[in-house]
Design an enzyme around this catalytic site. Structure first.
Site, PDB file in Angstrom:
ATOM      1  N   ARG A   1       0.850  -1.187   0.000  1.00 42.22           N
ATOM      2  CA  ARG A   1       0.000   0.000   0.000  1.00 42.22           C
ATOM      3  C   ARG A   1       0.885   1.235   0.000  1.00 42.22           C
ATOM      4  O   ARG A   1       2.027   1.197   0.443  1.00 42.22           O
ATOM      5  CB  ARG A   1      -0.915   0.023   1.229  1.00 42.22           C
ATOM      6  CG  ARG A   1      -1.922  -1.106   1.277  1.00 42.22           C
ATOM      7  CD  ARG A   1      -2.769  -1.026   2.542  1.00 42.22           C
ATOM      8  NE  ARG A   1      -3.798  -2.053   2.565  1.00 42.22           N
ATOM      9  CZ  ARG A   1      -3.616  -3.287   3.022  1.00 42.22           C
ATOM     10  NH1 ARG A   1      -2.419  -3.624   3.503  1.00 42.22           N
ATOM     11  NH2 ARG A   1      -4.595  -4.159   3.007  1.00 42.22           N
TER      12      ARG A   1
ATOM     13  N   ARG B   1      -1.112  -2.275  -6.760  1.00 46.89           N
ATOM     14  CA  ARG B   1      -1.342  -3.476  -5.950  1.00 46.89           C
ATOM     15  C   ARG B   1      -2.021  -4.578  -6.755  1.00 46.89           C
ATOM     16  O   ARG B   1      -2.107  -5.716  -6.291  1.00 46.89           O
ATOM     17  CB  ARG B   1      -2.224  -3.139  -4.740  1.00 46.89           C
ATOM     18  CG  ARG B   1      -1.493  -2.367  -3.672  1.00 46.89           C
ATOM     19  CD  ARG B   1      -2.400  -1.938  -2.543  1.00 46.89           C
ATOM     20  NE  ARG B   1      -3.233  -2.998  -2.006  1.00 46.89           N
ATOM     21  CZ  ARG B   1      -2.840  -3.933  -1.149  1.00 46.89           C
ATOM     22  NH1 ARG B   1      -1.575  -3.949  -0.755  1.00 46.89           N
ATOM     23  NH2 ARG B   1      -3.679  -4.826  -0.687  1.00 46.89           N
TER      24      ARG B   1
END
Length: 269
Positions: free
Chosen positions: A158, A258
Site C-alpha cells: 500500500r 497493488r
C-alpha cells in the site's frame, strides 16, 4: 448542560491512545474528521467548540454535516470514514454521559451511505515496462522513483506502507525481503526478486541513509507523502503514455500498483 470538551479530550487521550493504542494514522484521521465537524457547527451556530453542548451535536446536525461534506466539499468517498470517527466518539460518550443516551443513540443509528464500487484498473506487462522506464535515470529523483515503483509493483505494498519504509526495512542478499507494518499494524515480510534487489541496492548506496531514515525521501531528507507519491506516479504515467497510449485510458493511482500480477514483472530491471 454537559460540555463536550472534556469528553472529546478524553476520547483521544484515554480511549484511542491508551485503551485502544490506535496508530498515529488512525488518531490523525479521527482528529481531522472531528475538526471538520466542530468547524462546521461553529460556522452554522456561531458557538465556539469549547462551548458546545451535546445537544448541539444531535442527529440532525450530524446529518447536515455529512451532506455538507458531499455537496459542498465533494468528499463523497470519505463521507463514511468521517462518520466512523463520529460514531466512535459517540460510542465512547454513551458510557460517560448516560443522560444523553437517546441523543447519542440517534447519532449512532445514522447509517453509512452505499456507493457503487468503481472497477479496479490493472496494467498489462507492456504498460508496466513503459511505466518503469519513464523515470529519468540521469536524475536523483528518477532513480529514487524507479526503485520505488519497482518495489510497489513487485510487492503490492500500500502507498502508506511504501512511504513508511525505513532504510533498515530492506534486507538484501540471501532471503532478500522487505519488512513493513501493514494495515491494522500487522507485520509482514515480502520476498524480493533479483531485479528489485539490484535497484534497491543501488538506491540504498546512493541514499546513504541511516537505519531509521526514510527509504524514499525528498532531497531534504523528509519522508515522501501520499500526495507526493501520487503526483510522481501521474508524472511518470504521462511520460510512459508517449510509448503506451493505452495508459491514458486508465485511471492510474498508487492503489493500481497493488493489482499487477507479479508474473508480469519485467525481469530486465
Amino acid at each position: 448542560m454537559t460540555l463536550i470538551a472534556l469528553t472529546l479530550q478524553a476520547f483521544f487521550t484515554d480511549r484511542l491512545a491508551r485503551e485502544r493504542q490506535a496508530s498515529p494514522c488512525t488518531i490523525a484521521a479521527y482528529r481531522d474528521a472531528l475538526r471538520l465537524l466542530l468547524g462546521f457547527v461553529q460556522q452554522r451556530t456561531g458557538t465556539a467548540p469549547a462551548k458546545l453542548d451535546w445537544n448541539d451535536l444531535n442527529s440532525d446536525v450530524i446529518s447536515a454535516f455529512l451532506n455538507h461534506l458531499e455537496d459542498e466539499r465533494g468528499n463523497t468517498r470519505t463521507r463514511n470514514v468521517r462518520l466512523t470517527a463520529i460514531r466512535s466518539l459517540f460510542s465512547y460518550a454513551a458510557l460517560q454521559h448516560p443522560e444523553h443516551a437517546l441523543l447519542i443513540q440517534r447519532v449512532l443509528d445514522i447509517p453509512p451511505k452505499r456507493y457503487d464500487k468503481r472497477t479496479v484498473t490493472f496494467l498489462t506487462g507492456q504498460e508496466v515496462d513503459a511505466l518503469l522506464a519513464a523515470p529519468d535515470p540521469k536524475r536523483w529523483e528518477g532513480r529514487r522513483d524507479k526503485a520505488m515503483l519497482a518495489l510497489a509493483v513487485q510487492t503490492g505494498l500500500r502507498v502508506s506502507e511504501l512511504t513508511s519504509l525505513n532504510c533498515d526495512d530492506i534486507a538484501l542478499g540471501d532471503g532478500a525481503a522487505v519488512r513493513c507494518e501493514g494495515k491494522g499494524r500487522k507485520q509482514r515480510t515480502v520476498p524480493l526478486d533479483r531485479p528489485v534487489q539490484n535497484l534497491l541496492s543501488a538506491w540504498l548506496n546512493e541514499r546513504a541513509g541511516r537505519r531509521g531514515d526514510p527509504l524514499f525521501c525528498t532531497r531534504t531528507g523528509r519522508r515522501l507523502s501520499r500526495d507526493a507519491v501520487a503526483q510522481r506516479l501521474t508524472t511518470h504515467t504521462q511520460t510512459a503514455a508517449k510509448t503506451r497510449p493505452s495508459l491514458l485510458d486508465k485511471s492510474i493511482h498508487p492503489h493500481v500498483l497493488r493489482h499487477i500480477v507479479s508474473a508480469w514483472f519485467p525481469c530486465g530491471y
